[in-house]
Design a protein around this motif. Structure first.
Motif, PDB file in Angstrom:
ATOM      1  N   LEU A 314       0.843  -1.196   0.000  1.00 43.17           N
ATOM      2  CA  LEU A 314       0.000   0.000   0.000  1.00 43.17           C
ATOM      3  C   LEU A 314       0.878   1.246   0.000  1.00 43.17           C
ATOM      4  O   LEU A 314       1.593   1.518   0.977  1.00 43.17           O
ATOM      5  N   GLU A 320       3.439  10.660   2.334  1.00 43.00           N
ATOM      6  CA  GLU A 320       1.997  10.515   2.436  1.00 43.00           C
ATOM      7  C   GLU A 320       1.223  11.669   1.800  1.00 43.00           C
ATOM      8  O   GLU A 320       1.645  12.822   1.815  1.00 43.00           O
ATOM      9  N   HIS A 347      -0.793  -0.719  -4.760  1.00 42.05           N
ATOM     10  CA  HIS A 347      -1.914   0.209  -4.845  1.00 42.05           C
ATOM     11  C   HIS A 347      -1.490   1.553  -4.268  1.00 42.05           C
ATOM     12  O   HIS A 347      -0.755   1.621  -3.278  1.00 42.05           O
ATOM     13  N   ASP A 348      -1.915   2.619  -4.911  1.00 38.72           N
ATOM     14  CA  ASP A 348      -1.668   3.969  -4.394  1.00 38.72           C
ATOM     15  C   ASP A 348      -2.731   4.907  -4.953  1.00 38.72           C
ATOM     16  O   ASP A 348      -2.796   5.122  -6.167  1.00 38.72           O
ATOM     17  N   LEU A 368      -8.976  -1.013  -4.622  1.00 37.95           N
ATOM     18  CA  LEU A 368      -8.889  -2.188  -3.754  1.00 37.95           C
ATOM     19  C   LEU A 368     -10.170  -3.016  -3.794  1.00 37.95           C
ATOM     20  O   LEU A 368     -10.280  -4.029  -3.081  1.00 37.95           O
ATOM     21  N   GLY A 379       2.023  -1.981   4.659  1.00 39.87           N
ATOM     22  CA  GLY A 379       1.710  -0.551   4.648  1.00 39.87           C
ATOM     23  C   GLY A 379       2.979   0.259   4.516  1.00 39.87           C
ATOM     24  O   GLY A 379       3.723   0.415   5.487  1.00 39.87           O
ATOM     25  N   HIS A 383      -0.813   7.057   3.600  1.00 41.83           N
ATOM     26  CA  HIS A 383      -1.868   7.865   3.002  1.00 41.83           C
ATOM     27  C   HIS A 383      -3.108   7.803   3.903  1.00 41.83           C
ATOM     28  O   HIS A 383      -3.398   6.769   4.512  1.00 41.83           O
ATOM     29  N   TYR A 386      -5.460   4.798   3.968  1.00 39.01           N
ATOM     30  CA  TYR A 386      -4.934   3.609   4.627  1.00 39.01           C
ATOM     31  C   TYR A 386      -4.974   3.751   6.146  1.00 39.01           C
ATOM     32  O   TYR A 386      -5.268   2.800   6.864  1.00 39.01           O
ATOM     33  N   PHE A 389      -8.179   2.708   7.786  1.00 37.14           N
ATOM     34  CA  PHE A 389      -8.637   1.314   7.690  1.00 37.14           C
ATOM     35  C   PHE A 389      -9.348   0.886   8.977  1.00 37.14           C
ATOM     36  O   PHE A 389      -8.988   1.318  10.088  1.00 37.14           O
ATOM     37  N   SER A 393     -11.291  -4.023   7.069  1.00 35.43           N
ATOM     38  CA  SER A 393     -10.401  -3.804   5.926  1.00 35.43           C
ATOM     39  C   SER A 393      -9.292  -4.854   5.906  1.00 35.43           C
ATOM     40  O   SER A 393      -8.958  -5.412   4.859  1.00 35.43           O
ATOM     41  N   ASP A 406       3.491  -3.201   9.137  1.00 36.69           N
ATOM     42  CA  ASP A 406       3.256  -1.756   9.282  1.00 36.69           C
ATOM     43  C   ASP A 406       4.595  -1.030   9.320  1.00 36.69           C
ATOM     44  O   ASP A 406       5.199  -0.863  10.382  1.00 36.69           O
ATOM     45  N   TRP A 411      -0.724   2.140  11.842  1.00 39.29           N
ATOM     46  CA  TRP A 411      -1.808   1.422  12.507  1.00 39.29           C
ATOM     47  C   TRP A 411      -1.483   1.162  13.981  1.00 39.29           C
ATOM     48  O   TRP A 411      -2.069   0.268  14.601  1.00 39.29           O
TER      49      TRP A 411
END
Length: 425
Positions: A314, A320, A347-348, A368, A379, A383, A386, A389, A393, A406, A411
């Motif tokens: 991610l 970010e 993914h971005d 996603l 991660g 961003h 994210y 989440f 998720s 992470d 997170w």
């Protein structure tokens, strides 16, 4: 020589992350033309679209700035401000080709009495010893007599809405006291942060190049202790929480050091040092640590997995909530994971898919939606989508007993579902 008046004509050369906000700000006070060799970029700006996200559409459309990709349109301006990039090549040596190309363009366009100001990050001596002669060559004018040099290092931080060009202190330096006074009037009209006249152009160049080298070295220290604490089973973020209660602790965070400045500028200082007979041990040591961080993260993540795995990364941009892909070190993690036999999807939501494909040969997932069953969720860039989440998720994206890695601590404090394993710095 030329002295600034409200009717003074100014050309900003290069309309990227640095040049565009500056040109828009200057245009509020002086007749301004923004020039870029990228015709597509200029066409987008004419429509009010700034792909960097630094200037809002309404502000761009309201600006009195002229835009052009034609070199003839910048002929005969009073002041030229060069904001083109200064990258490094594949061997991490300073690449001055963009600056020299800008010098050739400006040299052909400028008239007697012009002032040429450089904002591009360089090592001490480039403005006067390299750019000056190049401008002389293509203008037929004499530096210090027919035209004059200035330097005012850029301090743009992509995505930063607080430290914008109209609020920060601008360091300025001119070839003569009169040029310095001219720059004080121009930049002083643009920013509420005031101007700081440096002792010389070389001093201003040096000040800029150490600003990012200092950050690079501090982050390298944190990255190294992160590696140490991993061996001890301690989270560096927990350590930083405790240490930052001391009033003079410098609270840098670990991670991937990319972008156009911090990951590049130290090499300019290092090259300057080596050219002058000094081996810069701390600067290059910091660069080695930070440039190796992607490989180290990939190794640590791979060690948590049993055999070749499906991994979803991610984030691809260098920081970010911005679309800036320049010198992204997430790419190092992705390539190192693939080299270990893992299958990696990326993914971005902020990155331009075409740019990701062009720069890194990475095909970004369009969304996603439907993504599920990964062995590992990594991660890489915090961003906001994210960071937001939920537990659902994670359980949707990652199979039971899968790994949540992470890298940026985005997170922390979140209850990761117990069916999943968590690894963090």
């Amino acid at each position: 020589m030329f002295m600034s008046t409200p009717s003074s004509r100014i050309a900003v050369i290069g309309l990227g992350y640095v040049g565009l906000p500056l040109a828009v700000a200057i245009a509020r006070h002086f007749p301004t033309i923004g020039f870029d060799i990228d015709q597509g970029r200029v066409a987008e700006l004419h429509k009010g679209l700034d792909r960097t996200g630094e200037v809002e559409t309404a502000r761009l459309r309201a600006s009195t700035m002229r835009l052009s990709a034609k070199a003839d349109d910048i002929a005969g301006q009073d002041v030229y401000i060069v904001t083109v990039p200064t990258p490094v090549d594949s061997g991490n040596y300073p690449d001055l080709k963009p600056v020299l190309s800008a010098c050739r363009t400006v040299g052909r366009a400028m008239k007697n009495g012009a002032v040429v100001v450089f904002e591009s990050t360089v090592y001490p001596g480039v403005t006067e010893d390299i750019c000056g002669p190049e401008l002389e060559k293509y203008s037929g004018l004499k530096c210090g007599t027919d035209f004059f040099l200035g330097y005012s290092p850029e301090r743009i931080n992509p995505g930063d809405r607080e430290h914008t060009v109209d609020r920060i202190t601008k360091v300025i330096a001119g070839q003569t006291p009169e040029v310095t006074a001219l720059l004080a009037r121009i930049y002083g009209s643009v920013t509420t942060g005031g101007v700081f006249p440096a002792a010389s152009i070389r001093v201003a160049e040096a000040a800029k190049v150490i600003e990012n080298a200092q950050r690079d070295i501090n982050i390298a220290f944190i990255n190294e202790i992160t590696m140490i604490f991993q061996k001890l089973g301690i989270s560096v973020y927990d350590v930083l929480d405790a240490s930052s209660t001391k009033w003079n602790f410098l609270n840098f965070k670990p991670g991937l050091v990319g972008g156009h400045c911090i990951g590049v500028d130290p090499f300019y200082l290092a090259q300057c040092a080596q050219d002058n007979g000094h081996h810069p041990e701390i600067i290059l040591s910091g660069r080695r640590i930070n440039d190796g961080m992607g490989e180290w993260i990939a190794e640590r993540v791979s060690a948590q997995l049993s055999g070749p795995s499906r991994i979803l990364v991610l984030g691809l941009t260098f920081k970010e909530n911005v679309p800036d892909l320049r010198n992204s070190k997430v790419v190092d993690v992705i390539r190192a994971l693939r080299a270990r036999g893992h299958s990696v999807d990326v993914h971005d939501p902020f990155a331009d898919p075409a740019e990701a494909e062009h720069e890194y040969s990475e095909t970004l997932m369009p969304s996603l939606d439907g993504a599920a069953g990964y062995d590992c969720l990594l991660g890489a860039v915090p961003h906001q989508p994210y960071v937001a989440f939920s537990g659902e998720s994670f359980t949707t994206l990652v199979r039971p007993d899968g790994l949540v890695a992470d890298v940026k601590g985005m997170w922390r404090g979140m209850d990761i579902p117990q069916s999943l394993r968590l690894w963090r710095l």
